[in-house]
Write an enzyme that holds these catalytic residues in place. Sequence first.
Site, mmCIF file in Angstrom:
data_model
loop_
_atom_site.group_PDB
_atom_site.id
_atom_site.type_symbol
_atom_site.label_atom_id
_atom_site.label_comp_id
_atom_site.label_asym_id
_atom_site.label_seq_id
_atom_site.Cartn_x
_atom_site.Cartn_y
_atom_site.Cartn_z
ATOM 1 N N GLY A 16 -7.349 -18.361 4.357
ATOM 2 C CA GLY A 16 -6.643 -18.898 5.595
ATOM 3 C C GLY A 16 -7.392 -20.086 6.083
ATOM 4 N N ASP A 37 -8.429 -12.069 -0.322
ATOM 5 C CA ASP A 37 -7.206 -12.497 0.394
ATOM 6 C C ASP A 37 -5.848 -11.928 -0.341
ATOM 7 O OD1 ASP A 37 -6.937 -15.145 2.643
ATOM 8 O OD2 ASP A 37 -5.192 -14.123 2.070
ATOM 9 N N VAL A 63 -6.583 -5.868 2.242
ATOM 10 C CA VAL A 63 -7.848 -5.049 2.907
ATOM 11 C C VAL A 63 -7.369 -3.715 3.432
ATOM 12 C CG1 VAL A 63 -9.452 -7.107 3.293
ATOM 13 C CG2 VAL A 63 -7.655 -6.302 5.114
ATOM 14 N N LYS A 95 -2.048 -2.435 10.595
ATOM 15 C CA LYS A 95 -2.490 -1.839 9.606
ATOM 16 C C LYS A 95 -3.678 -2.651 9.060
ATOM 17 C CE LYS A 95 1.155 0.779 7.110
ATOM 18 N NZ LYS A 95 2.143 0.639 6.180
ATOM 19 N N GLY A 106 -16.352 0.795 6.130
ATOM 20 C CA GLY A 106 -16.943 1.640 5.031
ATOM 21 C C GLY A 106 -17.711 0.947 4.019
ATOM 22 N N TYR A 149 -1.078 -7.134 17.304
ATOM 23 C CA TYR A 149 -2.223 -7.948 17.331
ATOM 24 C C TYR A 149 -3.328 -7.575 18.242
ATOM 25 C CZ TYR A 149 -4.890 -12.306 16.483
ATOM 26 O OH TYR A 149 -5.835 -13.337 16.351
HETATM 27 P P1 NAD Z 1 -4.782 -17.387 8.927
HETATM 28 O O1 NAD Z 1 -3.402 -16.669 8.998
HETATM 29 O O2 NAD Z 1 -4.918 -18.916 8.527
HETATM 30 O O3 NAD Z 1 -5.865 -16.514 8.133
HETATM 31 C C1 NAD Z 1 -5.684 -15.259 7.819
HETATM 32 C C2 NAD Z 1 -5.781 -14.878 6.346
HETATM 33 O O4 NAD Z 1 -5.999 -13.555 6.347
HETATM 34 C C3 NAD Z 1 -4.829 -15.520 5.567
HETATM 35 O O5 NAD Z 1 -5.394 -16.252 4.413
HETATM 36 C C4 NAD Z 1 -3.930 -14.439 5.265
HETATM 37 O O6 NAD Z 1 -3.267 -14.544 3.892
HETATM 38 C C5 NAD Z 1 -5.029 -13.176 5.044
HETATM 39 N N1 NAD Z 1 -4.698 -12.050 5.321
HETATM 40 C C6 NAD Z 1 -3.806 -11.269 6.189
HETATM 41 N N2 NAD Z 1 -3.651 -10.115 5.849
HETATM 42 C C7 NAD Z 1 -4.385 -9.533 5.070
HETATM 43 C C8 NAD Z 1 -4.648 -8.295 4.290
HETATM 44 N N3 NAD Z 1 -4.083 -7.152 4.744
HETATM 45 N N4 NAD Z 1 -5.590 -8.411 3.321
HETATM 46 C C9 NAD Z 1 -6.310 -9.491 2.905
HETATM 47 N N5 NAD Z 1 -5.900 -10.880 3.516
HETATM 48 C C10 NAD Z 1 -5.182 -10.630 4.384
HETATM 49 O O7 NAD Z 1 -5.348 -17.339 10.359
HETATM 50 P P2 NAD Z 1 -6.770 -17.991 11.085
HETATM 51 O O8 NAD Z 1 -6.128 -18.845 12.093
HETATM 52 O O9 NAD Z 1 -7.473 -18.447 9.870
HETATM 53 O O10 NAD Z 1 -7.586 -16.425 11.480
HETATM 54 C C11 NAD Z 1 -8.565 -15.971 10.957
HETATM 55 C C12 NAD Z 1 -8.987 -14.778 11.830
HETATM 56 O O11 NAD Z 1 -9.537 -15.389 12.971
HETATM 57 C C13 NAD Z 1 -8.101 -13.666 12.033
HETATM 58 O O12 NAD Z 1 -8.681 -12.486 12.047
HETATM 59 C C14 NAD Z 1 -7.501 -14.199 13.459
HETATM 60 O O13 NAD Z 1 -7.059 -12.951 14.225
HETATM 61 C C15 NAD Z 1 -8.680 -14.719 14.103
HETATM 62 N N6 NAD Z 1 -8.688 -15.573 15.150
HETATM 63 C C16 NAD Z 1 -8.087 -16.735 14.967
HETATM 64 C C17 NAD Z 1 -7.981 -17.719 16.230
HETATM 65 C C18 NAD Z 1 -7.130 -19.073 16.012
HETATM 66 O O14 NAD Z 1 -7.191 -19.741 16.698
HETATM 67 N N7 NAD Z 1 -7.052 -19.749 14.582
HETATM 68 C C19 NAD Z 1 -8.081 -17.381 17.515
HETATM 69 C C20 NAD Z 1 -8.554 -15.944 17.645
HETATM 70 C C21 NAD Z 1 -8.985 -15.199 16.268
HETATM 71 N N1 UDP Z 2 -14.510 1.944 1.657
HETATM 72 C C1 UDP Z 2 -14.521 0.789 0.857
HETATM 73 N N2 UDP Z 2 -15.464 0.599 0.320
HETATM 74 C C2 UDP Z 2 -16.685 1.125 0.239
HETATM 75 C C3 UDP Z 2 -16.845 2.114 0.936
HETATM 76 C C4 UDP Z 2 -15.730 2.735 1.488
HETATM 77 O O1 UDP Z 2 -13.179 0.583 0.926
HETATM 78 O O2 UDP Z 2 -17.494 0.595 -0.641
HETATM 79 C C5 UDP Z 2 -13.525 2.610 2.494
HETATM 80 C C6 UDP Z 2 -12.974 4.011 1.958
HETATM 81 O O3 UDP Z 2 -11.258 3.735 1.813
HETATM 82 C C7 UDP Z 2 -13.333 4.916 3.264
HETATM 83 C C8 UDP Z 2 -13.433 4.056 4.466
HETATM 84 O O4 UDP Z 2 -14.085 2.654 3.999
HETATM 85 O O5 UDP Z 2 -12.093 5.837 3.456
HETATM 86 C C9 UDP Z 2 -14.326 4.300 5.591
HETATM 87 O O6 UDP Z 2 -15.403 4.805 4.950
HETATM 88 P P1 UDP Z 2 -16.552 5.783 5.581
HETATM 89 O O7 UDP Z 2 -17.729 5.955 4.819
HETATM 90 O O8 UDP Z 2 -17.086 5.420 6.935
HETATM 91 O O9 UDP Z 2 -15.762 7.085 5.961
HETATM 92 P P2 UDP Z 2 -15.117 8.100 4.975
HETATM 93 O O10 UDP Z 2 -13.608 8.090 5.085
HETATM 94 O O11 UDP Z 2 -15.363 7.612 3.422
HETATM 95 O O12 UDP Z 2 -15.541 9.354 5.219
#
Ligand code: NAD
Ligand code: UDP
Length: 334
Positions: A16, A37, A63, A95, A106, A149
């Site tokens: 990002g 990403d 993630v 989420k 974790g 958000y």
């Molecule tokens: P961005 O949208 O350019 O970057 C976010 C990145 O996260 C993107 O590459 C997107 O593809 C990736 N992403 C989204 N959901 C994902 C998921 N579920 N799994 C894996 N990757 C995922 O935004 P940014 O401006 O670079 O912001 C980065 C972080 O900083 C964010 O967490 C944002 O909330 C925080 N932030 C940014 C600003 C700002 O002014 N830019 C201000 C406050 C907070």
């Molecule tokens: N997890 C992960 N990578 C790791 C260890 C944990 O993605 O190497 C995730 C896993 O899905 C887990 C969550 O992180 O449910 C929280 O982990 P934690 O050990 O705190 O709690 P748990 O749910 O395993 O008791």
Amino acid sequence: MKELTRKRILVTGGAGFLGSHLCERLVTQCHDVLCVDNFYTGTKDNIAHLLDCPNFELMRHDVTFPLYVEVDEIYNLACPASPIHYQHDPVQTTKTSVHGAINMLGLAKRVKAKIFQASTSEVYGDALVHPQKEDYWGHVNPIGPRSCYDEGKRCAETLFMDYRRQHGLSIRIARIFNTYGPRMHPADGRVVSNFMMQALRGEPLTLYGDGSQTCSFFVDDMIDAFIRLMNTDEDPGGPVNLGNPHEVSMREMAERIVAITGSSSPLEFHPLPTDDPWHRQPDISRARELLGWQPHTLLDDGLEQTARYFRARIEASSEAVPANAPAAQRPALT
Ligand code: NAD
Ligand code: UDP
Ligand code: UDP
């Protein structure tokens, strides 16, 4: 020296806007960087220049699903940041913030990694206190269009603090205020990208309300602050504001962008969106004391660099299309 130790560093959201600058800086510092990403708002273009570096690795992964890797540090940036993007699929936004935080915490717990959370000034909501200090609890609507958000990020902060208290994790929480700069998504609807694209295309600049609301900042300063916050030995004990205490009104921002781009675009006034915060002004005393940090980039310098980036993108994607052509005739900038 501590900073020079080679570390394995995971950056989620690394493709990002902010993540790509962070990856670049960490690669330059010779760390082994794993960029994760799902390309929801980020692009491979943002990190294309790093793909050939032996100490950079890219993994497509969401993630909200568990991730098992071995790292020393985690920067958790994954989350769409612009209102247009995070409101497009609000459930996924929550989420990403909440499940994403749990998974990364974790992971940090299992491998004993230090973990950094990209939080936001939006945790203060439409603040009733100015400037905002870290001990202000905020004024947030829990059920509005921005709540996915704001509340997602608030819950992520709660999780970070609880993993610290309950499991002894070493955590860092940055409350980031509006940041702009090269590699912002040109269609993300945020103020600087909107005004830049409008000015460069000769379209009216869309000021919401009367344009007296304030914010602003730049990316170089922000990445520096992220790394300082991660590397500081002193446990901040909670979130740290990162932003520019110097307020700029959106009207002034529009006028500066028109001047810097040499545009003749007029200003056009539109209604304020729901729950649009009126003032965003960080109190950065904690960052100053803890990190010896404050922003240095002058607004005009930051805007010039950003204008160069957007101009190059427009030239690369729509050479032949006149600036005043209707939007439908222009190629989408994705
Ligand atoms: P961005 O949208 O350019 O970057 C976010 C990145 O996260 C993107 O590459 C997107 O593809 C990736 N992403 C989204 N959901 C994902 C998921 N579920 N799994 C894996 N990757 C995922 O935004 P940014 O401006 O670079 O912001 C980065 C972080 O900083 C964010 O967490 C944002 O909330 C925080 N932030 C940014 C600003 C700002 O002014 N830019 C201000 C406050 C907070
Ligand atoms: N997890 C992960 N990578 C790791 C260890 C944990 O993605 O190497 C995730 C896993 O899905 C887990 C969550 O992180 O449910 C929280 O982990 P934690 O050990 O705190 O709690 P748990 O749910 O395993 O008791
Ligand atoms: N804004 C504006 N015109 C635009 C886009 C945004 O006047 O075309 C204003 C908006 O009302 C807000 C400020 O700029 O007060 C920052 O909005 P942005 O969407 O950039 O960031 P966020 O709301 O996420 O802080």
